[in-house]
Design a protein around this motif. Structure first.
Motif, PDB file in Angstrom:
ATOM      1  N   VAL A 104       0.843  -1.207   0.000  1.00  0.00           N
ATOM      2  CA  VAL A 104       0.000   0.000   0.000  1.00  0.00           C
ATOM      3  C   VAL A 104       0.874   1.252   0.000  1.00  0.00           C
ATOM      4  O   VAL A 104       0.672   2.173  -0.810  1.00  0.00           O
ATOM      5  CB  VAL A 104      -0.944   0.000   1.217  1.00  0.00           C
ATOM      6  CG1 VAL A 104      -1.735   1.312   1.272  1.00  0.00           C
ATOM      7  CG2 VAL A 104      -1.889  -1.191   1.155  1.00  0.00           C
ATOM      8  N   ASP A 105       1.832   1.294   0.904  1.00  0.00           N
ATOM      9  CA  ASP A 105       2.695   2.472   1.012  1.00  0.00           C
ATOM     10  C   ASP A 105       3.438   2.746  -0.289  1.00  0.00           C
ATOM     11  O   ASP A 105       3.499   3.892  -0.760  1.00  0.00           O
ATOM     12  CB  ASP A 105       3.697   2.257   2.150  1.00  0.00           C
ATOM     13  CG  ASP A 105       4.733   3.370   2.229  1.00  0.00           C
ATOM     14  OD1 ASP A 105       4.393   4.465   2.699  1.00  0.00           O
ATOM     15  OD2 ASP A 105       5.885   3.133   1.779  1.00  0.00           O
ATOM     16  N   GLN A 106       3.991   1.702  -0.893  1.00  0.00           N
ATOM     17  CA  GLN A 106       4.803   1.882  -2.090  1.00  0.00           C
ATOM     18  C   GLN A 106       3.950   2.167  -3.326  1.00  0.00           C
ATOM     19  O   GLN A 106       4.389   2.865  -4.239  1.00  0.00           O
ATOM     20  CB  GLN A 106       5.682   0.652  -2.311  1.00  0.00           C
ATOM     21  CG  GLN A 106       6.782   0.501  -1.262  1.00  0.00           C
ATOM     22  CD  GLN A 106       7.796   1.620  -1.365  1.00  0.00           C
ATOM     23  OE1 GLN A 106       8.590   1.672  -2.282  1.00  0.00           O
ATOM     24  NE2 GLN A 106       7.759   2.541  -0.412  1.00  0.00           N
ATOM     25  N   ALA A 107       2.731   1.648  -3.368  1.00  0.00           N
ATOM     26  CA  ALA A 107       1.842   1.965  -4.481  1.00  0.00           C
ATOM     27  C   ALA A 107       1.467   3.446  -4.447  1.00  0.00           C
ATOM     28  O   ALA A 107       1.457   4.121  -5.485  1.00  0.00           O
ATOM     29  CB  ALA A 107       0.591   1.098  -4.423  1.00  0.00           C
ATOM     30  N   VAL A 108       1.172   3.966  -3.261  1.00  0.00           N
ATOM     31  CA  VAL A 108       0.871   5.390  -3.119  1.00  0.00           C
ATOM     32  C   VAL A 108       2.084   6.226  -3.487  1.00  0.00           C
ATOM     33  O   VAL A 108       1.980   7.249  -4.178  1.00  0.00           O
ATOM     34  CB  VAL A 108       0.408   5.699  -1.684  1.00  0.00           C
ATOM     35  CG1 VAL A 108       0.252   7.211  -1.471  1.00  0.00           C
ATOM     36  CG2 VAL A 108      -0.906   4.981  -1.375  1.00  0.00           C
ATOM     37  N   HIS A 109       3.255   5.784  -3.053  1.00  0.00           N
ATOM     38  CA  HIS A 109       4.489   6.492  -3.367  1.00  0.00           C
ATOM     39  C   HIS A 109       4.728   6.488  -4.884  1.00  0.00           C
ATOM     40  O   HIS A 109       5.179   7.494  -5.456  1.00  0.00           O
ATOM     41  CB  HIS A 109       5.654   5.837  -2.633  1.00  0.00           C
ATOM     42  CG  HIS A 109       6.920   6.621  -2.672  1.00  0.00           C
ATOM     43  ND1 HIS A 109       6.962   7.987  -2.467  1.00  0.00           N
ATOM     44  CD2 HIS A 109       8.207   6.240  -2.896  1.00  0.00           C
ATOM     45  CE1 HIS A 109       8.209   8.414  -2.558  1.00  0.00           C
ATOM     46  NE2 HIS A 109       8.984   7.363  -2.826  1.00  0.00           N
ATOM     47  N   ALA A 110       4.427   5.374  -5.530  1.00  0.00           N
ATOM     48  CA  ALA A 110       4.618   5.284  -6.980  1.00  0.00           C
ATOM     49  C   ALA A 110       3.734   6.282  -7.705  1.00  0.00           C
ATOM     50  O   ALA A 110       4.176   6.961  -8.650  1.00  0.00           O
ATOM     51  CB  ALA A 110       4.319   3.863  -7.460  1.00  0.00           C
ATOM     52  N   VAL A 111       2.484   6.407  -7.288  1.00  0.00           N
ATOM     53  CA  VAL A 111       1.572   7.352  -7.922  1.00  0.00           C
ATOM     54  C   VAL A 111       2.039   8.787  -7.708  1.00  0.00           C
ATOM     55  O   VAL A 111       1.919   9.635  -8.593  1.00  0.00           O
ATOM     56  CB  VAL A 111       0.136   7.169  -7.384  1.00  0.00           C
ATOM     57  CG1 VAL A 111      -0.784   8.266  -7.903  1.00  0.00           C
ATOM     58  CG2 VAL A 111      -0.398   5.810  -7.776  1.00  0.00           C
TER      59      VAL A 111
END
Length: 436
Positions: A104-111
């Motif tokens: 979750v954290d890294q997906a948000v960071h990717a966006v």
């Protein structure tokens, strides 16, 4: 903002791009190769590839979750990123590659690093957290959709169920597993028993899986496989290894390996006997792979560029003792190795492929000596590319006598606790004919 190449966010972004390319019709290996050409840190490639393959094995499920959790579909870059993240989050806990909170954290960071997608940070965060809160309920909800349940297009599911009513579920489930790394031992250089000793000395767990086959219990990069670069072993599935033995080649024979790239069966035939072999391939770039494999194995064949269906363009009139036709097909038997295939194929492809297989069979049969043998092979599980083709050929060619062959090999995987070492193989079809 630049993402660190070793971060999950970086891998998710690039896996989403690979998914977009597959949705546009590009094969996953080609999509990944194009991406990797732009990535200067080789260590980042492994995570990208793993996420892309995991996503395509779970694409039906992940797409269904996106459709359930998002009222208005976001733009493709964000939608594909969500698909990759949900594929990871919906894996069984024992198979999960990453902890849920990290995904979750890294997906948000990717966006947040995508300029046009930054306003979607909140959506991505909310969707993924919503899934985690209601994971079991949501997964149960989408299981009524067969595409989400089995992770294949509906037409594919219907075809498999119609062809194999007693085995269709096992076939689909096997296609969603990870394929083993099976090696073929070069009989000119070693034996299965001797090579297993080499692996044991290197602390690489492996088992014998056939007359020339060794299966590694843990996959390795080929450069770390003892003897690979020296031609002692090659990577080849146990089903594909059946071809060379079925042809029963002997010293001095003249053999045609049609549709030969990348050269696995070509190399195996040359390992078994001193033969005059013509390796035919229509695609020049793929034919280069044959040469590379032959060079590694220190073996020699005549590599010829040409269409198997039009021999007049490349054949010089000398008949063959053996002909191997590893025909173009749907590749439905190897989807655990290539999960993108199921999403790239269309139901109409089967008719076109069947016509192409018949064109090649009819064109190459006259090139066989009287008393010679032809082996027809496809890495397919669909009868239209297997048994129905064999029956058509036998009825069409009055001088063709059908010989004993395995017929349809359905894909199989080693189950936990199984004592068998030979039941983990891809789906393949073999039919053998002698010219009387």
């Amino acid at each position: 903002m630049q993402l660190a190449p070793d971060s999950l966010a970086f891998a998710l972004n690039h896996a989403a791009r690979a998914l977009a390319a597959v949705r546009a019709g590009t094969a996953l290996p080609a999509a990944l190769a194009a991406l990797f050409a732009t990535i200067e840190v080789p260590a980042a490639r492994g995570a990208i590839q793993d996420i892309a393959y995991r996503t395509l094995r779970a694409l039906g499920r992940a797409d269904a979750l996106v459709a359930t959790l998002v009222r208005k579909p976001p733009a493709a870059p964000v939608a594909n990123l969500l698909t990759c993240a949900l594929a990871l989050l919906s894996d069984e806990p024992e198979d999960a590659a990453y902890a849920p909170f990290i995904v979750v954290d890294q997906a948000v960071h990717a966006v947040s690093t995508q300029r046009d997608a930054r306003p979607m940070k909140g959506l991505v965060n909310a969707v993924l957290r919503n899934f985690l809160r209601s994971r079991d309920t949501l997964l149960a909800q989408i299981m009524s959709n067969p595409v989400a349940r089995w992770n294949y297009p509906l037409w594919w599911i219907d075809q498999v169920r119609a062809a194999w009513p007693a085995a269709w579920q096992n076939i689909l489930l096997t296609g969603n597993t990870h394929a083993p790394m099976t090696l073929r031992v070069n009989q000119r250089r070693s034996t299965v028993a001797a090579y297993l000793e080499v692996l044991h000395a290197a602390n690489i767990p492996a088992v014998a899986a056939g007359p020339s086959a060794v299966r590694l219990l843990r996959a390795l990069p080929v450069e770390r496989v003892p003897g690979f670069m020296q031609g002692v072993v090659s990577v080849q599935d146990a089903s594909a290894q059946r071809a060379a033995a079925l042809l029963e080649v002997h010293n001095g024979m003249r053999v045609l390996d049609a549709c030969a790239a990348p050269g696995g069966k070509t190399g195996h035939l040359l390992e078994l006997a001193d033969i005059d072999l013509v390796a035919l391939e229509a695609d020049q770039a793929r034919a280069q792979r044959i040469n590379e494999n032959l060079n590694r194995l220190r073996l020699t064949a005549t590599v010829c560029i040409g269409d198997a269906g039009t021999p007049k363009e490349w054949w010089h009139g000398q008949l063959f003792d053996r002909v191997l036709i590893d025909a173009p097909c749907s590749a439905s038997g190897i989807v655990r190795r290539h999960p993108d295939i199921r999403w790239l194929r269309r139901s109409t492809d089967l008719t076109a492929l069947a016509n192409e297989q018949r064109r090649i069979l009819a064109a190459l049969w006259p090139l066989l000596k009287t008393g010679g043998e032809l082996l027809y092979a496809t890495c397919s599980i669909f009868p239209t590319e297997g048994e129905l083709q064999a029956q058509w050929f036998e009825s069409k060619q009055q001088d063709a006598v059908r010989l004993t062959a395995p017929g349809q090999l359905l894909p199989s995987t080693t189950l936990p606790g199984s004592d068998s070492n030979t039941d983990d193989h891809d789906g393949f079809f073999y039919a053998r004919f002698r010219k009387q």
